[in-house]
Design a protein around this motif. Structure first.
Motif, PDB file in Angstrom:
ATOM      1  N   LEU A   1       1.253   0.873  -1.670  1.00 21.78           N
ATOM      2  CA  LEU A   1      -0.048   0.570  -1.093  1.00 21.78           C
ATOM      3  C   LEU A   1      -1.198   0.674  -2.100  1.00 21.78           C
ATOM      4  O   LEU A   1      -2.047  -0.225  -2.145  1.00 21.78           O
ATOM      5  CB  LEU A   1      -0.299   1.481   0.116  1.00 21.78           C
ATOM      6  CG  LEU A   1      -1.570   1.190   0.918  1.00 21.78           C
ATOM      7  CD1 LEU A   1      -1.560  -0.247   1.418  1.00 21.78           C
ATOM      8  CD2 LEU A   1      -1.688   2.156   2.100  1.00 21.78           C
ATOM      9  N   PRO A   2      -1.287   1.719  -2.934  1.00 22.77           N
ATOM     10  CA  PRO A   2      -2.385   1.744  -3.928  1.00 22.77           C
ATOM     11  C   PRO A   2      -2.324   0.568  -4.897  1.00 22.77           C
ATOM     12  O   PRO A   2      -3.360  -0.022  -5.233  1.00 22.77           O
ATOM     13  CB  PRO A   2      -2.187   3.083  -4.643  1.00 22.77           C
ATOM     14  CG  PRO A   2      -1.431   3.918  -3.684  1.00 22.77           C
ATOM     15  CD  PRO A   2      -0.524   2.986  -2.963  1.00 22.77           C
TER      16      PRO A   2
ATOM     17  N   LEU B   1      -3.598  -2.528  -3.101  1.00 24.48           N
ATOM     18  CA  LEU B   1      -5.053  -2.516  -2.981  1.00 24.48           C
ATOM     19  C   LEU B   1      -5.734  -2.862  -4.301  1.00 24.48           C
ATOM     20  O   LEU B   1      -6.695  -3.637  -4.341  1.00 24.48           O
ATOM     21  CB  LEU B   1      -5.519  -1.141  -2.483  1.00 24.48           C
ATOM     22  CG  LEU B   1      -5.150  -0.786  -1.034  1.00 24.48           C
ATOM     23  CD1 LEU B   1      -5.566   0.648  -0.714  1.00 24.48           C
ATOM     24  CD2 LEU B   1      -5.807  -1.752  -0.061  1.00 24.48           C
ATOM     25  N   VAL B   2      -5.235  -2.296  -5.391  1.00 22.77           N
ATOM     26  CA  VAL B   2      -5.809  -2.599  -6.709  1.00 22.77           C
ATOM     27  C   VAL B   2      -5.613  -4.070  -7.058  1.00 22.77           C
ATOM     28  O   VAL B   2      -6.526  -4.735  -7.575  1.00 22.77           O
ATOM     29  CB  VAL B   2      -5.186  -1.679  -7.781  1.00 22.77           C
ATOM     30  CG1 VAL B   2      -5.615  -2.106  -9.169  1.00 22.77           C
ATOM     31  CG2 VAL B   2      -5.593  -0.230  -7.540  1.00 22.77           C
TER      32      VAL B   2
ATOM     33  N   ALA C   1      -5.271  -6.600  -4.913  1.00 29.72           N
ATOM     34  CA  ALA C   1      -6.144  -7.406  -4.058  1.00 29.72           C
ATOM     35  C   ALA C   1      -7.585  -7.375  -4.555  1.00 29.72           C
ATOM     36  O   ALA C   1      -8.265  -8.419  -4.610  1.00 29.72           O
ATOM     37  CB  ALA C   1      -6.066  -6.916  -2.619  1.00 29.72           C
ATOM     38  N   LEU C   2      -8.062  -6.199  -4.943  1.00 32.90           N
ATOM     39  CA  LEU C   2      -9.423  -6.101  -5.475  1.00 32.90           C
ATOM     40  C   LEU C   2      -9.561  -6.869  -6.786  1.00 32.90           C
ATOM     41  O   LEU C   2     -10.586  -7.524  -7.034  1.00 32.90           O
ATOM     42  CB  LEU C   2      -9.799  -4.631  -5.675  1.00 32.90           C
ATOM     43  CG  LEU C   2      -9.971  -3.806  -4.389  1.00 32.90           C
ATOM     44  CD1 LEU C   2     -10.238  -2.344  -4.743  1.00 32.90           C
ATOM     45  CD2 LEU C   2     -11.111  -4.363  -3.543  1.00 32.90           C
TER      46      LEU C   2
END
Length: 427
Positions: free
Chosen positions: A45-46, A49-50, A52-53
């Motif tokens: 998950l981290p 998220l990174v 996607a950003l």
């Protein structure tokens, strides 16, 4: 191990769990371990998220860069089509032993001379018209005042009108706004000259280094793709160059025809008006002829109102002659596309790229049509009148009547005989 043996409190394996708060505590029983595992965050998950950003940041950066460079990209696109248009002339000169750089310079110099000559002719015409209007302004004002005094029974004079106009607030405000707008006009002219220089510079490099550019593009493609790219390039050169040369020839014919008319009618600035009509009518598709004819009509109206009517009639007649006789013969081997397709492509190009899109829309669509036509399989059309727009209404009606009569005769009891075929047996 003896089950009856006493429990040793020093054995760490048998010691109670300190996290247990009771029989129903979080660590009680085997169900406690899965609950703790579910409470932990997944390892992916981290990273997701990174990622996607990072993708969103790259998209925003690319969108910002595209909006900042869209003007440069449009100039490069226009320069590329200009290089394709002059490629046939440069190629012929290079085939005769001339260096491509020198051949490209000669072609561009000719284009520059024609463009400067057109601007000078048009500028002299406009300057002459403005000078004539300024010199004749008192006469126009006197005639207008006399007409107003006769029809409205007023007692106006030119001196009073001039004083009232010069002392009016709207004139002072207009002069102030015009003085402030001089800087904006100068900046616009400088920006236009810079864009024109950019387009010519890129077009010069594209035309002079055309073979090197094609080799660089083909070096990153497999052999099968190289053949297709070179074929598309050749089609684009043929269609774009053919469009430019056919339009140039039609502009020459149109200019000569209108020049003869202007000379016969005695319209001033006939050479400049003929050049204006020839270029605008051919390089602004569909409505260019009528836009080009507006200026000669206006100038002819100042000479004689009937001359403006003659110019209008000649523009309309020549447009029909060009559409149905001249243009099909000149463009049948270059950019033979349907007028409706040409009109739609111009509208689409204008919506996408403005005036640049309207200019390059027709050669781009002609190139795409020719390229797709090489891969679309064609079949012989059946010899049916409906293909030519003729529907056989009479034959269809007769066939239906014959079929109905035939079916009626085959039915029992036809022709009013209730017994049908039995009556014949009784006889």
């Amino acid at each position: 191990m003896d089950p009856n043996a006493p429990i040793d409190a020093s054995d760490p394996t048998d010691a109670p769990d300190p996290t247990v708060s009771g029989p129903a505590g979080p660590g009680a029983g085997p169900a406690g371990a899965p609950a703790a595992a579910r409470a932990r965050m997944p390892r992916w998950l981290p990273r997701a998220l990174v990622l996607a950003l990072a993708l969103y940041a790259c998209f925003q950066l690319g969108s910002w860069a595209f909006h900042q460079l869209v003007g440069l990209l449009v100039n490069v696109l226009l320069a590329f089509f200009l290089a394709l248009a002059i490629e046939p002339a440069v190629g012929r000169m290079a085939a005769r032993g001339m260096r491509r750089g020198l051949a490209t310079f000669i072609v561009f110099f000719g284009v520059l001379v024609v463009g400067v000559g057109f601007v000078v002719l048009l500028g002299s015409m406009l300057a002459g018209q403005i000078v004539d209007m300024v010199e004749n302004f008192p006469k126009y004002l006197d005639s207008l005042i006399n007409w107003a005094n006769e029809h409205f029974h007023t007692e106006l004079s030119r001196v009073e009108v001039q004083d009232s106009v010069l002392r009016s607030g709207w004139l002072q405000k207009y002069v102030q706004n015009s003085a402030a707008g001089v800087l904006d006009v100068s900046a616009t002219l400088l920006g236009g000259l810079f864009k024109l220089l950019t387009i010519f510079l890129f077009a010069f490099y594209f035309a002079a280094d055309g073979p090197r550019l094609r080799r660089a593009l083909c070096s990153v493609l497999p052999p099968a793709k190289q053949t297709e790219v070179l074929r598309a390039w050749e089609i684009a050169v043929d269609k774009t160059g053919g469009y430019l040369y056919s339009r140039g020839l039609m502009a020459l014919i149109s200019g000569v025809a209108h020049f003869v008319l202007f000379e016969i009618l005695g319209v001033p600035y006939a050479p400049a008006l003929a050049v204006w009509v020839g270029l605008v009518s051919q390089f602004i598709p569909t409505i260019g002829t009528y836009l080009a004819g507006a200026l000669p009509m206006l100038i002819a109206f100042t000479v004689d109102p009937w001359y403006a009517l003659w110019v209008l009639v000649f523009v309309v007649v020549y447009q029909q002659f060009e559409n149905y006789m001249l243009q099909p013969k000149l463009t049948s081997k270059t950019v033979d596309i349907h007028p409706a397709v040409a009109f739609g492509s111009v509208i689409a190009g204008t919506a996408l790229l403005g005036a640049v899109g309207a200019l390059i829309a027709i050669p781009a669509v002609a190139t795409l049509q020719a390229f797709l036509g090489a891969y679309v399989k064609r079949y012989d059309v059946t010899d049916d009148p409906r293909v030519h727009g003729h529907r056989r209404y009479g034959e269809a009606v007769v066939a239906r009547l014959q079929k109905a009569l035939h079916s009626k005769k085959e039915q029992p009891g036809a022709d009013g005989d209730p017994a049908g075929g039995a009556g014949g047996g009784q006889k």
